[in-house]
Design a protein around this motif. Structure first.
Motif, PDB file in Angstrom:
ATOM      1  N   VAL A  41       0.886  -1.221   0.035  1.00 40.93           N
ATOM      2  CA  VAL A  41       0.100   0.072  -0.121  1.00 40.93           C
ATOM      3  C   VAL A  41       0.823   1.216   0.068  1.00 40.93           C
ATOM      4  CG1 VAL A  41      -1.723   1.419   1.268  1.00 40.93           C
ATOM      5  CG2 VAL A  41      -2.033  -1.016   1.074  1.00 40.93           C
ATOM      6  N   MET A  42       2.019   1.413   0.849  1.00 41.55           N
ATOM      7  CA  MET A  42       2.844   2.334   0.939  1.00 41.55           C
ATOM      8  C   MET A  42       3.392   2.694  -0.373  1.00 41.55           C
ATOM      9  SD  MET A  42       4.422   2.030   4.796  1.00 41.55           S
ATOM     10  CE  MET A  42       3.183   2.239   6.143  1.00 41.55           C
ATOM     11  N   GLU A  43       3.862   1.728  -0.960  1.00 39.25           N
ATOM     12  CA  GLU A  43       4.526   1.697  -2.359  1.00 39.25           C
ATOM     13  C   GLU A  43       3.616   2.507  -3.206  1.00 39.25           C
ATOM     14  OE1 GLU A  43       6.952  -1.171  -5.674  1.00 39.25           O
ATOM     15  OE2 GLU A  43       6.091  -1.939  -3.964  1.00 39.25           O
ATOM     16  N   SER A  44       2.401   1.977  -3.233  1.00 37.51           N
ATOM     17  CA  SER A  44       1.378   2.584  -4.297  1.00 37.51           C
ATOM     18  C   SER A  44       1.104   3.946  -4.102  1.00 37.51           C
ATOM     19  CB  SER A  44       0.089   1.726  -4.310  1.00 37.51           C
ATOM     20  OG  SER A  44      -0.663   2.283  -2.726  1.00 37.51           O
ATOM     21  N   LEU A  45       1.382   4.507  -3.010  1.00 34.34           N
ATOM     22  CA  LEU A  45       1.124   5.937  -2.643  1.00 34.34           C
ATOM     23  C   LEU A  45       2.500   6.682  -2.863  1.00 34.34           C
ATOM     24  CD1 LEU A  45      -0.536   5.449   0.756  1.00 34.34           C
ATOM     25  CD2 LEU A  45      -1.712   5.936  -1.153  1.00 34.34           C
ATOM     26  N   LEU A  46       3.442   6.220  -3.138  1.00 31.38           N
ATOM     27  CA  LEU A  46       4.788   7.012  -3.499  1.00 31.38           C
ATOM     28  C   LEU A  46       4.649   7.476  -4.978  1.00 31.38           C
ATOM     29  CD1 LEU A  46       7.402   4.852  -1.938  1.00 31.38           C
ATOM     30  CD2 LEU A  46       6.503   6.879  -0.828  1.00 31.38           C
ATOM     31  N   SER A  47       4.937   8.655  -5.258  1.00 27.05           N
ATOM     32  CA  SER A  47       5.310   9.208  -6.525  1.00 27.05           C
ATOM     33  C   SER A  47       6.232   8.544  -7.315  1.00 27.05           C
ATOM     34  CB  SER A  47       5.432  10.651  -6.512  1.00 27.05           C
ATOM     35  OG  SER A  47       6.883  10.679  -6.105  1.00 27.05           O
ATOM     36  N   ASP A  48       5.988   8.913  -8.544  1.00 29.17           N
ATOM     37  CA  ASP A  48       7.209   8.148  -9.844  1.00 29.17           C
ATOM     38  C   ASP A  48       8.473   8.724  -9.402  1.00 29.17           C
ATOM     39  OD1 ASP A  48       5.148   6.554 -10.854  1.00 29.17           O
ATOM     40  OD2 ASP A  48       4.693   7.808 -12.334  1.00 29.17           O
ATOM     41  N   VAL A  60       9.798   9.470  -6.578  1.00 28.70           N
ATOM     42  CA  VAL A  60      10.402   8.880  -5.555  1.00 28.70           C
ATOM     43  C   VAL A  60      10.830   7.405  -5.673  1.00 28.70           C
ATOM     44  CG1 VAL A  60      10.050   7.944  -3.022  1.00 28.70           C
ATOM     45  CG2 VAL A  60       9.302  10.254  -3.695  1.00 28.70           C
ATOM     46  N   LEU A  61       9.868   6.630  -6.425  1.00 28.25           N
ATOM     47  CA  LEU A  61       9.955   5.119  -6.862  1.00 28.25           C
ATOM     48  C   LEU A  61      11.345   4.997  -7.843  1.00 28.25           C
ATOM     49  CD1 LEU A  61       6.360   4.073  -7.321  1.00 28.25           C
ATOM     50  CD2 LEU A  61       7.857   3.184  -5.491  1.00 28.25           C
ATOM     51  N   ASN A  62      11.422   6.249  -8.603  1.00 24.39           N
ATOM     52  CA  ASN A  62      12.666   6.035  -9.626  1.00 24.39           C
ATOM     53  C   ASN A  62      13.683   6.965  -9.456  1.00 24.39           C
ATOM     54  OD1 ASN A  62      11.061   4.106 -11.319  1.00 24.39           O
ATOM     55  ND2 ASN A  62       9.597   5.834 -11.694  1.00 24.39           N
ATOM     56  N   TYR A  63      13.682   7.476  -8.175  1.00 27.37           N
ATOM     57  CA  TYR A  63      15.009   8.424  -7.905  1.00 27.37           C
ATOM     58  C   TYR A  63      16.269   7.500  -7.669  1.00 27.37           C
ATOM     59  CZ  TYR A  63      17.339  12.440  -5.949  1.00 27.37           C
ATOM     60  OH  TYR A  63      18.221  13.481  -5.803  1.00 27.37           O
TER      61      TYR A  63
END
Length: 213
Positions: A195-202, A204-207
């Motif tokens: 759930v937390m991963e789904s709430l992170l922006s692209d 953040v996820l791809n930094y």
């Protein structure tokens, strides 16, 4: 370089004092134990204890440097093609599946947790440790991403990633304290990571995706 006799004896003395102190803390609680009692039980002087551990809190969190550096180390050691966020979340999931002490799921952690929450001094120290981990991760992310000196992005992302891990840890502790079984609490924690991963922006996820050699 091989460890010399003097260095080995100092390391062994430090570990012995730490082990004795931990045993006393687990048995009686952090606040109830004095440095003098630790010194007596370890058969060393009070000054010797302070030489190795400047404060009583240092005796309890003797692996502080390792804990502070761990998020940064995981980012530095991530494989090519992996972002910083995904490296940390991969490890978080692995820690949960392996019931690791880092996420409070190892055998005997319940008493360790209880000693911490019952001590205002340890709770304050835990807050400081978390702040150090955020700062160090921010420095690492800046280096890994090649961010400009005045770009606040690395620090903001560090806050999000360390905060995510802390939120999962708090959820695990709460689940166990409410009587949940380890396996069920671990399953719940894995779902929460998703759930937390789904709430992170692209962003953040791809930094800081590590370049392929």
């Amino acid at each position: 370089m091989a460890e010399g006799l003097r260095e080995r004896k100092k390391r062994q003395t430090r570990q012995h004092i730490s082990d004795v102190a931990t045993g006393l803390f687990m048995a009686r609680g952090f606040e109830a134990v004095t440095i003098a009692e630790i010194a007596e039980a370890a058969e060393v002087s009070v000054n010797t204890v302070y030489n190795y551990f400047p404060t009583k809190e240092d005796l309890f969190v003797d692996r502080e440097e390792e804990v502070v550096d761990r998020p940064s180390r995981l980012v530095r050691e991530r494989p090519p093609g992996r972002s910083a966020a995904r490296a940390l979340m991969d490890q978080l999931r692995q820690d949960i599946r392996e019931r690791h002490a880092y996420v409070g799921l190892s055998e005997g952690y319940e008493r360790f947790r209880q000693v911490i929450v019952e001590s205002p001094a340890l709770m304050a120290r835990l807050f400081v440790i978390q702040g150090k981990a955020v700062h160090q991760l921010g420095v690492t992310l800046r280096e890994e991403a090649g961010a400009a000196p005045r770009d606040p992005t690395p620090e903001f992302i560090a806050h999000q990633l360390v905060g995510l891990q802390n939120a999962v840890l708090r959820s695990i502790i709460r689940g166990l304290s409410e009587g949940g079984g380890v396996d069920q609490v671990a399953e719940d924690a894995l779902r929460e990571v998703d759930v937390m991963e789904s709430l992170l922006s692209d962003t953040v996820l791809n930094y800081a995706v590590k370049n392929t050699p």
